[in-house]
Structure formats: C-alpha cells, structure tokens
Design a protein around this motif. Sequence first.
Motif, PDB file in Angstrom:
ATOM      1  N   CYS A 127       0.929  -1.194   0.079  1.00  0.00           N
ATOM      2  CA  CYS A 127      -0.033   0.048   0.105  1.00  0.00           C
ATOM      3  C   CYS A 127       0.972   1.072   0.129  1.00  0.00           C
ATOM      4  O   CYS A 127       1.796   1.342   0.884  1.00  0.00           O
ATOM      5  CB  CYS A 127      -0.752  -0.039   1.053  1.00  0.00           C
ATOM      6  SG  CYS A 127      -2.156   1.584   1.419  1.00  0.00           S
ATOM      7  N   ASN A 137      -0.012   4.064   0.654  1.00  0.00           N
ATOM      8  CA  ASN A 137      -0.424   4.901   2.085  1.00  0.00           C
ATOM      9  C   ASN A 137       0.227   4.343   3.272  1.00  0.00           C
ATOM     10  O   ASN A 137       0.577   5.149   4.004  1.00  0.00           O
ATOM     11  CB  ASN A 137      -1.922   4.916   1.992  1.00  0.00           C
ATOM     12  CG  ASN A 137      -2.680   5.919   3.230  1.00  0.00           C
ATOM     13  OD1 ASN A 137      -2.139   7.122   3.302  1.00  0.00           O
ATOM     14  ND2 ASN A 137      -3.462   5.563   3.913  1.00  0.00           N
ATOM     15  N   CYS A 138       0.081   3.102   3.589  1.00  0.00           N
ATOM     16  CA  CYS A 138       0.483   2.552   5.034  1.00  0.00           C
ATOM     17  C   CYS A 138       1.544   1.573   5.073  1.00  0.00           C
ATOM     18  O   CYS A 138       2.025   1.214   5.939  1.00  0.00           O
ATOM     19  CB  CYS A 138      -0.717   2.210   5.709  1.00  0.00           C
ATOM     20  SG  CYS A 138      -1.383   0.637   5.315  1.00  0.00           S
ATOM     21  N   CYS A 179      -5.848  -2.068  -0.334  1.00  0.00           N
ATOM     22  CA  CYS A 179      -5.339  -2.355   0.978  1.00  0.00           C
ATOM     23  C   CYS A 179      -6.060  -2.847   1.884  1.00  0.00           C
ATOM     24  O   CYS A 179      -7.150  -2.205   2.403  1.00  0.00           O
ATOM     25  CB  CYS A 179      -4.951  -0.998   1.341  1.00  0.00           C
ATOM     26  SG  CYS A 179      -3.632  -1.111   3.116  1.00  0.00           S
ATOM     27  N   CYS A 212      -6.308  -0.204   5.414  1.00  0.00           N
ATOM     28  CA  CYS A 212      -6.704   1.209   5.268  1.00  0.00           C
ATOM     29  C   CYS A 212      -7.676   1.246   4.139  1.00  0.00           C
ATOM     30  O   CYS A 212      -8.164   2.463   3.971  1.00  0.00           O
ATOM     31  CB  CYS A 212      -5.436   2.189   5.036  1.00  0.00           C
ATOM     32  SG  CYS A 212      -4.684   2.406   3.373  1.00  0.00           S
TER      33      CYS A 212
HETATM   34 ZN   LIG Z   1      -3.110   0.885   3.209  1.00  0.00          ZN
END
Ligand SMILES: [Zn+2]
Length: 182
Positions: free
Chosen positions: A10, A12-13, A33, A36
Amino acid sequence: MPFRSPIKHCRNCGTAVVYRLPDDGDTRERAVCPACDTIHYENPLNVVGTVPYFGDKVLLCKRNIEPAWGKWTLPAGFMELGETVAEGALRETDEEAGAQIELEDLFTVLSVPRVGQVHLFFRAKLLSDKFDPGHETIEARLFSEAEIPWEEIAFRTVKETLQRFFEDRRQGRFEVHTGDIR
Ligand SMILES: [Zn+2]
C-alpha cells in the motif's frame, strides 16, 4: 516493454495489498489495501516524442539503454507529472539528442494496450544539424528515407510514425494519425 510489475504494498500505509474487486461497484480487480482500504488505480502511461526533421532527413537516436539497446528510435520517453505533452516532447528531444527544435503539430497518437501505453509524436523542425546526445543515446544522426534502418527500429510505434511521416511528406500534407498497435 512489459506491463509495470504488480503493486505489492500500500502506497499509504505499507501493508501488503490484495488484488480484488473493490466494494464500490467497480468491475475490475484493483490493488486494495486490507488495512486502510486505499484502492490503487493503475492506468496507461503517456510516451511523448518528436519526429525532428532537417530538409528531407529525420533524426534518429541509437539507444544506449534497455529495452532495445543498440536500436534506433525517435526521441521519446515517459511524460513527467507537472508537464504538458508538448513540454515532455521538447524535454525528451533535448535529453536524448541535444537537438534544437521548433515544435510543430501533433502527428501520431498510437495506443499500445498490450503494455498500457499511449505514444504521442509531434513533428519538429530542426534548427541545426548539430546534436549533443545524452547518456541514453549512443549516437544521434540524420537519415533520409532510403537510409532508414527499418530492421533496426526499436519500437513499432516509431516505425509506424516514420512510415506515416514519409507517406505524408510525399503527399505534401501532414495529418494527425491515430492508430492501435496490438
Ligand atoms: Zn494501506
């Protein structure tokens, strides 16, 4: 060129993603993901370049990078974020050939769905026949139609664009050509 490799983590995370249909009614599998819920969309990339000409000759660059190392290409490369197609075409022509050009009209728009790319070439008038190729290019030189190394052209979109260019030149008028390379 193959497709880009699949997304693994991911953006983002950092959690490992899973490829599945998102829950929003989308009909394509996406990298989703599980932590998240970020959905990572992957879409075609634009390759932008030029057909630089000087009199009845066209500028080609001998590639010093893979893929197609040692083969000849028109100056072209991936468009960068924050630039227009024209700016990208100018930048690639400068980086790969060190050529001084005056950008003219859009000439070919070729979809290459197999690799998820769209290639766009502009006609470009060379202001000088002196070139200063960058590290991605072994040699930059001018070719007349009869001199074009057709068997040593790096990509089908380049071959198609060159063929169209010389055809239109013979007819005395240039049009925009769209096509699909499969
Ligand atoms: Zn994520």
